[in-house]
Structure formats: C-alpha cells, structure tokens
Write a protein that holds these residues in place. Structure first.
Motif, short mmCIF file in Angstrom:
data_model
loop_
_atom_site.label_atom_id
_atom_site.label_comp_id
_atom_site.label_asym_id
_atom_site.label_seq_id
_atom_site.Cartn_x
_atom_site.Cartn_y
_atom_site.Cartn_z
N ILE A 157 -9.69 1.69 16.02
CA ILE A 157 -9.47 3.14 16.10
C ILE A 157 -8.75 3.56 14.81
CG2 ILE A 157 -8.33 4.99 17.42
CD1 ILE A 157 -8.33 2.95 19.82
N LEU A 158 -9.13 4.73 14.28
CA LEU A 158 -8.45 5.29 13.11
C LEU A 158 -8.01 6.71 13.45
CD1 LEU A 158 -7.74 5.12 10.02
CD2 LEU A 158 -10.00 6.13 9.58
N ASN A 159 -6.71 6.98 13.37
CA ASN A 159 -6.18 8.32 13.60
C ASN A 159 -5.74 8.95 12.28
OD1 ASN A 159 -6.66 8.32 16.32
ND2 ASN A 159 -4.57 7.75 16.92
N VAL A 160 -6.16 10.19 12.04
CA VAL A 160 -5.78 10.88 10.81
C VAL A 160 -4.47 11.62 11.03
CG1 VAL A 160 -6.45 12.53 9.03
CG2 VAL A 160 -8.20 11.09 10.10
N SER A 161 -3.44 11.17 10.34
CA SER A 161 -2.13 11.80 10.40
C SER A 161 -1.96 12.63 9.13
CB SER A 161 -1.05 10.70 10.56
OG SER A 161 0.23 11.23 10.52
N SER A 162 -0.79 12.56 8.49
CA SER A 162 -0.53 13.36 7.29
C SER A 162 0.83 12.94 6.75
CB SER A 162 -0.48 14.84 7.68
OG SER A 162 0.23 15.60 6.72
N ILE A 163 1.08 13.18 5.45
CA ILE A 163 2.43 12.90 4.96
C ILE A 163 3.44 13.88 5.56
CG2 ILE A 163 1.82 11.70 2.82
CD1 ILE A 163 2.36 14.38 1.35
N PRO A 205 -2.82 11.21 4.81
CA PRO A 205 -3.11 11.80 3.49
C PRO A 205 -2.08 12.86 3.12
CG PRO A 205 -4.89 12.19 5.11
CD PRO A 205 -3.71 11.72 5.86
N GLY A 206 -1.99 13.12 1.81
CA GLY A 206 -1.31 14.31 1.30
C GLY A 206 -2.36 15.41 1.14
N LEU A 207 -2.03 16.42 0.32
CA LEU A 207 -2.96 17.53 0.10
C LEU A 207 -4.32 16.99 -0.33
CD1 LEU A 207 -0.79 20.12 -1.89
CD2 LEU A 207 -1.27 20.07 0.57
N THR A 208 -5.37 17.41 0.37
CA THR A 208 -6.71 16.89 0.12
C THR A 208 -7.69 18.06 0.10
OG1 THR A 208 -6.06 14.95 1.42
CG2 THR A 208 -8.39 15.16 0.89
N ARG A 209 -8.60 18.06 -0.87
CA ARG A 209 -9.57 19.15 -1.01
C ARG A 209 -10.60 19.08 0.11
NH1 ARG A 209 -8.79 20.54 -6.11
NH2 ARG A 209 -8.66 18.37 -6.75
N VAL A 229 -3.72 17.21 -5.66
CA VAL A 229 -4.67 17.41 -4.56
C VAL A 229 -5.73 16.31 -4.61
CG1 VAL A 229 -6.22 19.04 -3.42
CG2 VAL A 229 -4.27 19.90 -4.73
N GLY A 230 -5.78 15.50 -3.56
CA GLY A 230 -6.69 14.35 -3.53
C GLY A 230 -8.08 14.74 -3.05
N GLU A 231 -8.97 13.77 -3.10
CA GLU A 231 -10.35 13.97 -2.66
C GLU A 231 -10.57 13.30 -1.29
OE1 GLU A 231 -12.37 15.90 -4.25
OE2 GLU A 231 -11.03 16.15 -5.98
N ALA A 232 -11.36 13.98 -0.46
CA ALA A 232 -11.62 13.46 0.90
C ALA A 232 -12.24 12.06 0.85
CB ALA A 232 -12.54 14.42 1.64
N ARG A 233 -13.09 11.83 -0.16
CA ARG A 233 -13.75 10.53 -0.26
C ARG A 233 -12.74 9.39 -0.44
NH1 ARG A 233 -17.71 10.31 -5.06
NH2 ARG A 233 -15.70 10.25 -6.05
N ASP A 234 -11.69 9.64 -1.26
CA ASP A 234 -10.69 8.59 -1.50
C ASP A 234 -9.87 8.33 -0.23
OD1 ASP A 234 -11.55 8.45 -4.11
OD2 ASP A 234 -10.10 9.96 -4.80
N VAL A 250 -1.86 3.47 6.52
CA VAL A 250 -2.06 3.55 5.08
C VAL A 250 -1.80 4.99 4.63
CG1 VAL A 250 -4.58 3.93 5.34
CG2 VAL A 250 -3.68 3.13 3.16
N THR A 251 -1.08 5.12 3.52
CA THR A 251 -0.89 6.43 2.87
C THR A 251 -1.57 6.34 1.51
OG1 THR A 251 1.23 6.76 4.00
CG2 THR A 251 0.83 8.10 2.04
N PRO A 252 -2.69 7.04 1.34
CA PRO A 252 -3.45 6.89 0.09
C PRO A 252 -2.77 7.59 -1.09
CG PRO A 252 -4.77 7.93 1.85
CD PRO A 252 -3.35 7.96 2.28
N GLY A 253 -2.60 6.87 -2.21
CA GLY A 253 -2.11 7.48 -3.45
C GLY A 253 -0.61 7.32 -3.63
N LEU A 254 -0.21 7.01 -4.87
CA LEU A 254 1.20 6.73 -5.16
C LEU A 254 2.09 7.96 -4.93
CD1 LEU A 254 3.26 4.68 -6.23
CD2 LEU A 254 2.76 5.50 -8.55
N VAL A 255 1.63 9.13 -5.36
CA VAL A 255 2.45 10.34 -5.19
C VAL A 255 2.71 10.58 -3.71
CG1 VAL A 255 2.49 12.85 -5.48
CG2 VAL A 255 1.66 11.40 -7.34
N ASN A 256 1.68 10.41 -2.89
CA ASN A 256 1.85 10.60 -1.44
C ASN A 256 2.78 9.55 -0.84
OD1 ASN A 256 0.14 12.81 -1.38
ND2 ASN A 256 -1.68 11.52 -1.16
N GLN A 257 2.68 8.31 -1.34
CA GLN A 257 3.55 7.25 -0.82
C GLN A 257 5.03 7.57 -1.15
OE1 GLN A 257 1.82 3.80 -2.67
NE2 GLN A 257 -0.03 3.98 -1.43
#
Ligand SMILES: NC(=O)c1ccc[n+]([C@@H]2O[C@H](COP(=O)([O-])OP(=O)(O)OC[C@H]3O[C@@H](n4cnc5c(N)ncnc54)[C@H](OP(=O)(O)O)[C@@H]3O)[C@@H](O)[C@H]2O)c1
Length: 284
Positions: A157-163, A205-209, A229-234, A250-257
């Motif tokens: 299962i994968l749940n989409v959360s947010s920073i 994710p952080g801000l994503t287009r 602003v990140g990309e949905a694909r990443d 997982v939190t994608p991207g160094l700035v978001n981490q």
C-alpha cells in the motif's frame, strides 16, 4: 533493507518484495489517478508492467489515461467523498487479483479557519477535505490491510502524505492536520505489518506541479521559485520505488527532506509565527 521486507524462510531470512511481480493475476488500485501525482503513479506502475484500476471522479480523464497505458488497465469512476463512492471503491479490494493500493486522491483548502467558518462554502470545503483526505484514505487503507493480509501473500500500500504532515500550518490548518493523520497512521500500521509480507509506505512530497493549486484556489505555487516546485513524475518514481521495497516512508528531494526535518524539530514558538507570516504573505 527494512525488516518488513524480510520473511523467515527455511530458518533464515530472505528478501521478499511486498509488491509482487506484475502479471495477469495482479492488479494495483490507484485513487486520484485522473491527474497529478496519482496519474504519474499509475504511469510509473504501468511502466513496470503492473495492471492498474484507475479511480477518481472524472471518468473521461481516467479513460484517456487507461487508453494511454494499455488494455490491462481498468477505470472505476467514483466520488470518494460520498458513502456510495467509497463503498464501491472498497468493493474493488474484493478482487483476488489486487496486490496493491495507492491512496493519492486528495485536495487542499487554504484560508484562515475564522474566515472559512464565516460562510457555508468554506465550512463545506473543510468538511469535504477531512472526508476525502482523512476518512476515505483511512477507510480504504483499513480495508486493503484486511484484504491483503487475509490472502496471505505479499501486497503493498502507498499513501500520499505531504511535508505539511510534519508541523501545523496556519493558513492551511485542516489540510496539514489531515496529512499529519495520514503520516502518523500509516507509519504505525507499517510497524504493525512487519513480518506479514504486506507493507504500507508513505510518500511525503513538497510543492509539486499538478492540478492541486487550481483545486485549492491558490496561486502560491507561482510565487515561489521554480526550483522549489517538484514534478509529479519524480514524486511517483520515488513513491513506487519505496512501495516496491516496502519502505516505511520517503520524502522526495533534499529541500523537502530539510523542510520536513525543520518542521519536526524547530520549536513551535518560533516556527508557527514564521509560518503564519509566510502564509499571510502568499495571501497578500
Ligand atoms: N501538489 C502538491 O504540491 C502536493 C504536495 C504534497 C502532497 N500532495 C498530495 O498529493 C495527492 C494528489 O494531489 P495532486 O497534487 O496530484 O493534485 P491533483 O492533480 O489535483 O489530483 C488530485 C486527484 O484527487 C482526485 N480527487 C479529488 N477529489 C476526489 C473525490 N471526491 N473522489 C475521488 N477522487 C478525488 C482528483 O480527481 P477528480 O477531480 O477526477 O475526482 C485527482 O485525480 C493529494 O493527496 C495531495 O494532498 C500534493
């Protein structure tokens, strides 16, 4: 490797991937698949050969995506903010082929609670947000955990959360609190599932287009540097990789981490006024 991806076998431990190899008897349900991160997750799964069932309200967008992905992809139009829509989506989990669920359906509401409380539309939007982002996600996750563990074979299962899950956010209070629920609930269930062969992963994710800013009625994304602003694909690639491994989160991207780290550990007395001022500046 996380302990949940290890199964005892012949007296030792051998790695078992929680998301079984794709095949005609496997299927992953993806909510929020008509747009943004959910659509990108469906593409990432399809790229790896996984048949999917695409769920959202906009049937035409789902049908277009299914046509793009191939004949093994199915469409199920449902409003997960209603009892009928949620019941029907829950029923999809009875299909024995289902080995995975992705909860990406969600939306944001910006504005101060005192202002939103002043009109019926604002109050309704906050109620709808909690119904979809929290209650529907919780309900589908519980149903999926039950169905997948009962079958006694691997599942993911994968749940989409947010920073925004990592600290309160004045100006988007209900949204951030909802994501804090998603993060806390999902991480706890991940631990409960250790050794079952079924895993629950959270992607934050952080801000994503995506269509998110339009749906939330904010132009805040236009006011921050493109770099932030990140990309949905990443986001989708990071989420699906982590889901396939059975990682906790997982939190994608160094700035978001780094932002998530700050949100977890910065003193609230300093953080909250700064966030409040930042969100007011977006409104100005
Ligand atoms: N974009 C960001 O900056 C960002 C950052 C962190 C987390 N997230 C999270 O990522 C997830 C996906 O959002 P997104 O950014 O990809 O935004 P999006 O492009 O607006 O996608 C939202 C998806 O949710 C579906 N949805 C909305 N209401 C629904 C309902 N009542 N029933 C069923 N489906 C519904 C939409 O489909 P229909 O309209 O067709 O129903 C759409 O497929 C959300 O949980 C969001 O909180 C987004």
């Amino acid at each position: 490797m996380p302990s949940s991806a290890l199964q005892r076998k012949s007296g030792g431990y051998s790695p078992i991937m929680p998301l079984p190899p794709p095949g005609p008897t496997t299927r992953v349900i993806v909510t929020g698949a008509s747009s943004g991160i959910g659509a990108a997750v469906a593409r990432a799964l399809a790229h790896r050969g996984h048949p999917t069932t695409l769920v959202a309200r906009r049937e035409d967008a789902l049908t277009d995506l299914a046509a793009e992905l191939g004949p093994q992809h199915e469409v199920h139009a449902a409003d997960l903010g209603t009892d009928a829509g949620l019941d029907a989506a829950r029923g999809l989990l009875d299909d024995e082929r289902v080995v995975g669920l992705v909860n990406a359906a969600g939306f944001g509401v910006t504005g101060r609670v005192a202002e939103l409380a002043g009109d019926a539309g604002g109050r309704a939007a906050l109620g709808d947000l909690v119904r979809l982002n929290v209650l529907a996600l919780h309900d589908l996750t519980v149903a999926a955990v039950g169905a997948l563990t009962r079958r006694g074979r691997p599942g993911a299962i994968l749940n989409v959360s947010s920073i925004t899950a990592f600290q309160p956010l004045p100006g988007a209070a209900s949204y951030a609190a909802g994501k804090a629920f998603v993060q806390s609930f999902s991480e706890a269930v991940h631990a409960e599932l250790a050794g079952t062969g079924v895993t629950l992963t959270t992607v934050s994710p952080g801000l994503t287009r995506t269509g998110f800013a339009d749906a939330a009625g904010t132009d805040a994304f236009d006011q921050v540097p493109d770099l932030l602003v990140g990309e949905a694909r990443d986001v989708a690639e990071a989420g699906v990789e982590a889901m396939a491994r059975g990682d906790r989160s997982v939190t994608p991207g160094l700035v978001n981490q780094l932002t998530a780290l700050g949100g977890r550990f910065a003193p609230r007395t300093l953080l909250l006024p700064a966030l409040d001022a930042g969100m007011r500046a977006f409104d100005a």
